[in-house]
Scaffold this motif. Sequence first.
Motif, PDB file in Angstrom:
ATOM      1  N   LYS A 199       0.855  -1.195   0.000  1.00 43.32           N
ATOM      2  CA  LYS A 199       0.000   0.000   0.000  1.00 43.32           C
ATOM      3  C   LYS A 199       0.886   1.238   0.000  1.00 43.32           C
ATOM      4  N   ASN A 200       0.516   2.202  -0.810  1.00 44.26           N
ATOM      5  CA  ASN A 200       1.275   3.443  -0.900  1.00 44.26           C
ATOM      6  C   ASN A 200       0.442   4.570  -0.292  1.00 44.26           C
ATOM      7  N   ILE A 201       0.592   4.758   1.004  1.00 46.04           N
ATOM      8  CA  ILE A 201      -0.125   5.821   1.712  1.00 46.04           C
ATOM      9  C   ILE A 201       0.913   6.723   2.358  1.00 46.04           C
ATOM     10  N   ASN A 202       0.788   8.003   2.106  1.00 46.90           N
ATOM     11  CA  ASN A 202       1.700   8.993   2.662  1.00 46.90           C
ATOM     12  C   ASN A 202       1.552   9.056   4.184  1.00 46.90           C
ATOM     13  N   ILE A 203       2.663   9.004   4.899  1.00 50.28           N
ATOM     14  CA  ILE A 203       2.649   9.141   6.356  1.00 50.28           C
ATOM     15  C   ILE A 203       3.211  10.504   6.724  1.00 50.28           C
ATOM     16  N   GLN A 204       2.446  11.220   7.523  1.00 50.41           N
ATOM     17  CA  GLN A 204       2.879  12.519   8.027  1.00 50.41           C
ATOM     18  C   GLN A 204       3.087  12.419   9.531  1.00 50.41           C
ATOM     19  N   ILE A 205       4.132  13.078  10.013  1.00 48.61           N
ATOM     20  CA  ILE A 205       4.346  13.210  11.454  1.00 48.61           C
ATOM     21  C   ILE A 205       3.882  14.615  11.827  1.00 48.61           C
ATOM     22  N   HIS A 206       2.924  14.674  12.728  1.00 46.62           N
ATOM     23  CA  HIS A 206       2.387  15.955  13.188  1.00 46.62           C
ATOM     24  C   HIS A 206       3.079  16.331  14.495  1.00 46.62           C
ATOM     25  N   LEU A 207       3.716  17.487  14.464  1.00 44.09           N
ATOM     26  CA  LEU A 207       4.518  17.957  15.596  1.00 44.09           C
ATOM     27  C   LEU A 207       3.800  19.074  16.331  1.00 44.09           C
ATOM     28  N   ASP A 208       3.887  19.045  17.634  1.00 42.04           N
ATOM     29  CA  ASP A 208       3.231  20.061  18.454  1.00 42.04           C
ATOM     30  C   ASP A 208       4.161  21.257  18.659  1.00 42.04           C
ATOM     31  N   VAL A 209       4.611  21.810  17.540  1.00 41.97           N
ATOM     32  CA  VAL A 209       5.466  23.003  17.549  1.00 41.97           C
ATOM     33  C   VAL A 209       4.911  23.995  16.532  1.00 41.97           C
ATOM     34  N   GLY A 210       5.212  25.271  16.762  1.00 42.21           N
ATOM     35  CA  GLY A 210       4.733  26.285  15.832  1.00 42.21           C
ATOM     36  C   GLY A 210       5.545  27.552  15.932  1.00 42.21           C
ATOM     37  N   GLU A 211       5.270  28.462  15.015  1.00 40.94           N
ATOM     38  CA  GLU A 211       5.993  29.735  14.950  1.00 40.94           C
ATOM     39  C   GLU A 211       5.683  30.638  16.134  1.00 40.94           C
ATOM     40  N   ASN A 212       4.543  30.408  16.763  1.00 39.74           N
ATOM     41  CA  ASN A 212       4.167  31.193  17.938  1.00 39.74           C
ATOM     42  C   ASN A 212       4.387  30.342  19.187  1.00 39.74           C
ATOM     43  N   GLY A 213       4.825  30.964  20.234  1.00 38.89           N
ATOM     44  CA  GLY A 213       4.980  30.233  21.492  1.00 38.89           C
ATOM     45  C   GLY A 213       6.396  29.785  21.759  1.00 38.89           C
ATOM     46  N   LYS A 214       6.522  28.987  22.823  1.00 35.09           N
ATOM     47  CA  LYS A 214       7.829  28.589  23.342  1.00 35.09           C
ATOM     48  C   LYS A 214       8.585  27.620  22.439  1.00 35.09           C
ATOM     49  N   THR A 215       7.898  26.955  21.520  1.00 35.06           N
ATOM     50  CA  THR A 215       8.552  25.920  20.704  1.00 35.06           C
ATOM     51  C   THR A 215       9.148  26.459  19.409  1.00 35.06           C
ATOM     52  N   ARG A 216       8.962  27.726  19.120  1.00 33.76           N
ATOM     53  CA  ARG A 216       9.417  28.268  17.831  1.00 33.76           C
ATOM     54  C   ARG A 216      10.921  28.129  17.618  1.00 33.76           C
ATOM     55  N   ASP A 217      11.697  28.102  18.704  1.00 28.11           N
ATOM     56  CA  ASP A 217      13.154  28.024  18.587  1.00 28.11           C
ATOM     57  C   ASP A 217      13.666  26.641  18.202  1.00 28.11           C
ATOM     58  N   ILE A 218      12.824  25.615  18.315  1.00 32.11           N
ATOM     59  CA  ILE A 218      13.300  24.258  18.019  1.00 32.11           C
ATOM     60  C   ILE A 218      12.603  23.638  16.806  1.00 32.11           C
ATOM     61  N   ILE A 219      11.831  24.437  16.079  1.00 29.71           N
ATOM     62  CA  ILE A 219      11.102  23.895  14.921  1.00 29.71           C
ATOM     63  C   ILE A 219      12.053  23.229  13.933  1.00 29.71           C
ATOM     64  N   LYS A 220      13.098  23.932  13.530  1.00 28.38           N
ATOM     65  CA  LYS A 220      14.019  23.375  12.521  1.00 28.38           C
ATOM     66  C   LYS A 220      14.614  22.056  12.976  1.00 28.38           C
ATOM     67  N   GLU A 221      15.046  22.003  14.223  1.00 29.41           N
ATOM     68  CA  GLU A 221      15.686  20.783  14.743  1.00 29.41           C
ATOM     69  C   GLU A 221      14.746  19.585  14.687  1.00 29.41           C
ATOM     70  N   VAL A 222      13.537  19.771  15.195  1.00 28.75           N
ATOM     71  CA  VAL A 222      12.614  18.644  15.280  1.00 28.75           C
ATOM     72  C   VAL A 222      12.065  18.267  13.898  1.00 28.75           C
TER      73      VAL A 222
END
Length: 161
Positions: free
Chosen positions: A103-126
Amino acid sequence: MYFISPTKGKMHIDQMFEDIMDFVEGDRQADYRLMVGTDSQPGNSICFVTAVIIYRVGKGARYYYRKFYNKKSLTLKQRIFMEATYSIEVANYLFEKLVEADKNINIQIHLDVGENGKTRDIIKEVVNMVLGCGFEAQVKPASCGASKVADKHTKSMAKIG
């Protein structure tokens, strides 16, 4: 590893995969996305919830989740990387099952990071961590698997755990 289906109850990851395949067989002409996201909520221990969503584009979805706890004290950055690691672990397993099923189904990983908030500094890394594992990465606001589905269950489960 066990997951909960809101409609079918507790099921082993292999049973979950079979249920996903049954859903896909229900409309072979549709486009599908398989999304995996993990969220966490600190408390006495950290509640992690990994959600798996099979989305029939424009025509509905099914989801499954598993919850587990970590008693270690983790920084926000450590928690985000743990979330990504748990999602990648499940995505790798599902990818192998998809290959076996041809089966060819695209898998996406959804990350709880965004441009706003405390996680913006680690978006690129994760995001690079996820891309390096061969999966597509989604961040807020497009990461509903982590920021909506898993988040819903961490909030309710953290109160219990």
